[in-house]
Design a protein around this motif. Structure first.
Motif, short mmCIF file in Angstrom:
data_model
loop_
_atom_site.label_atom_id
_atom_site.label_comp_id
_atom_site.label_asym_id
_atom_site.label_seq_id
_atom_site.Cartn_x
_atom_site.Cartn_y
_atom_site.Cartn_z
N ALA A 1 28.64 129.56 157.73
CA ALA A 1 27.52 128.86 157.10
C ALA A 1 26.57 129.84 156.43
O ALA A 1 26.12 129.61 155.29
CB ALA A 1 26.78 128.02 158.14
N ALA A 2 26.26 130.95 157.09
CA ALA A 2 25.34 131.94 156.53
C ALA A 2 25.93 132.57 155.26
O ALA A 2 25.22 132.77 154.27
CB ALA A 2 25.03 133.02 157.56
N ALA A 3 27.23 132.88 155.28
CA ALA A 3 27.86 133.49 154.10
C ALA A 3 27.83 132.52 152.92
O ALA A 3 27.55 132.92 151.79
CB ALA A 3 29.29 133.89 154.43
N GLY A 4 28.13 131.25 153.16
CA GLY A 4 28.11 130.27 152.09
C GLY A 4 26.72 130.06 151.53
O GLY A 4 26.54 129.97 150.30
N LEU B 1 19.69 140.07 153.55
CA LEU B 1 20.61 141.21 153.57
C LEU B 1 21.61 141.13 152.41
O LEU B 1 21.97 142.16 151.82
CB LEU B 1 21.37 141.24 154.90
N ALA B 2 22.04 139.91 152.06
CA ALA B 2 22.96 139.75 150.94
C ALA B 2 22.26 140.13 149.63
O ALA B 2 22.84 140.82 148.77
CB ALA B 2 23.46 138.32 150.87
N ILE B 3 21.02 139.69 149.45
CA ILE B 3 20.27 140.04 148.24
C ILE B 3 20.05 141.55 148.16
O ILE B 3 20.20 142.17 147.10
CB ILE B 3 18.92 139.29 148.22
N ASN B 4 19.69 142.15 149.28
CA ASN B 4 19.47 143.59 149.31
C ASN B 4 20.74 144.36 148.99
O ASN B 4 20.72 145.37 148.28
CB ASN B 4 18.95 143.99 150.69
N HIS B 5 21.87 143.87 149.49
CA HIS B 5 23.16 144.53 149.22
C HIS B 5 23.48 144.51 147.73
O HIS B 5 23.87 145.54 147.15
CB HIS B 5 24.26 143.82 150.01
N VAL B 6 23.31 143.36 147.11
CA VAL B 6 23.57 143.26 145.66
C VAL B 6 22.62 144.16 144.88
O VAL B 6 23.04 144.84 143.93
CB VAL B 6 23.43 141.79 145.20
N ASP B 7 21.37 144.17 145.27
CA ASP B 7 20.38 144.99 144.55
C ASP B 7 20.73 146.47 144.64
O ASP B 7 20.59 147.21 143.66
CB ASP B 7 19.00 144.74 145.15
#
Length: 335
Positions: free
Chosen positions: A277-280, A117-123
């Motif tokens: 932990a997930a955010a880091g 989800l973090a990668i998708n958000h940045v993309d």
């Protein structure tokens, strides 16, 4: 057992996740082979339009993995009253050999989903969608993990039998048991305290430093610190935090603290811990894309926000753990 509402919901969530990623797999493969943002061909325009649909659907699937992990643990604890010898979720998970593997894989799915989800958000924030190929390639790698998650949960839930006599948490987290958790339980309290607070200080400081520098530090170190902090935090829960919550010098179970008789304090501890932990870890993974030109200014901002969330999660966990220790009537270490 398969007709318990929570079990049906878990199997449906796991099944829908596998079905959605399986349906997206051919499109993901097409993106890996044919994506060319500089092309104005009809095929490229079709791929661009379909990415919005698939990204939205997959984002929904990934987001529900957080709820699935919570429900899995809650359901295991709730079902403990149905098995002779079970006192908490440990007894339910010990009914057959698939319980703990299913829990561990569900945890891995949770972390992998948050990272995706973090990668998708940045993309989606970038003007040229530079991470389309990496994120759809990651989907192809996640599909076997989600399939394994579904298979393990089905084997576990279909194997639950109310007439089985299971073992309680004392057999797994006892200092006399011959397990890894027993080694953790037998840590000397003073040494466990030092390990815990040093580990949490490193995790919080790493997140705050990365945030203060606006994400312009090597996020890989933050990812490593977050993963190590997660392990140290769980070690602290087993070795001494749980003892102070139970006010019992030999009760090391990290699952009984989820029960209502202990005011659900386990949820208060685990929610910020897993989130931090997930955010880091997500910030650490994003570091691999720091060389992408269109992300040069965008990525540090997102990474800094994730670092702040990581520091906040670990800090809240540490403060809560400390409060549970100092407000307890148990004395393990003489001053």
């Amino acid at each position: 057992m398969l007709f318990q509402p929570a079990i049906i919901a878990l199997l449906l969530a796991a099944g829908v996740a596998v079905a959605m990623l399986a349906a997206a797999a051919p499109f993901a493969w097409a993106v890996l082979r044919e994506w060319d943002i500089g092309s104005g061909s009809a095929r490229q325009l079709e791929l661009e339009r379909r990415t919005y649909l698939f990204s939205t659907l997959v984002s929904f699937v990934m987001a529900i993995q957080f709820a699935a992990l919570l429900l899995f643990v809650f359901n295991a604890d709730r079902l403990s009253v149905m098995f002779v010898g079970a006192m908490c979720a440990v007894g339910t998970l010990n009914v057959n050999e698939w319980g703990f593997p299913a829990l561990i894989v569900q945890m891995l799915v949770f972390f992998a989903a948050l990272i995706w989800l973090a990668i998708n958000h940045v993309d989606n924030l970038a003007r040229d969608y530079p991470l389309v190929r990496p994120k759809y390639g990651l989907l192809l790698l996640l599909l076997p993990l989600l399939a394994l998650n579904l298979w393990l949960q089905y084997r576990y839930f279909s194997g639950l039998r109310a007439n089985v006599i299971t073992s309680c948490c004392g057999s797994l987290f006892s200092e006399e048991a011959e397990t890894v958790t027993a080694e953790v339980s037998s840590l000397e309290p003073r040494a466990a305290l030092w390990l815990f607070y040093v580990g949490m200080s490193v995790a919080v400081a790493s997140g705050l430093l990365h945030w203060r520098r606006r994400g312009r530090l090597d996020g890989g170190w933050l990812g490593i610190a977050a993963a190590a902090g997660f392990v140290v935090a769980l070690t602290g829960v087993i070795s001494f935090i749980s003892l102070y919550i139970y006010e019992h010098p030999h009760h090391h179970c990290p699952f009984c603290i989820l029960k209502p008789e202990y005011d659900y304090r386990g949820y208060a501890l685990y929610l910020p811990l897993f989130g931090g932990a997930a955010a880091g870890m997500a910030a650490g993974v994003l570091q691999f894309f720091s060389g992408v030109p269109s992300l040069r200014d965008l990525l540090p901002r997102v990474s800094a926000r994730l670092a702040w969330l990581s520091a906040l999660g670990f800090l809240l966990f540490t403060l809560l753990a400390t409060w549970f220790v100092v407000s307890s009537k148990l004395i393990l270490i003489e001053s």
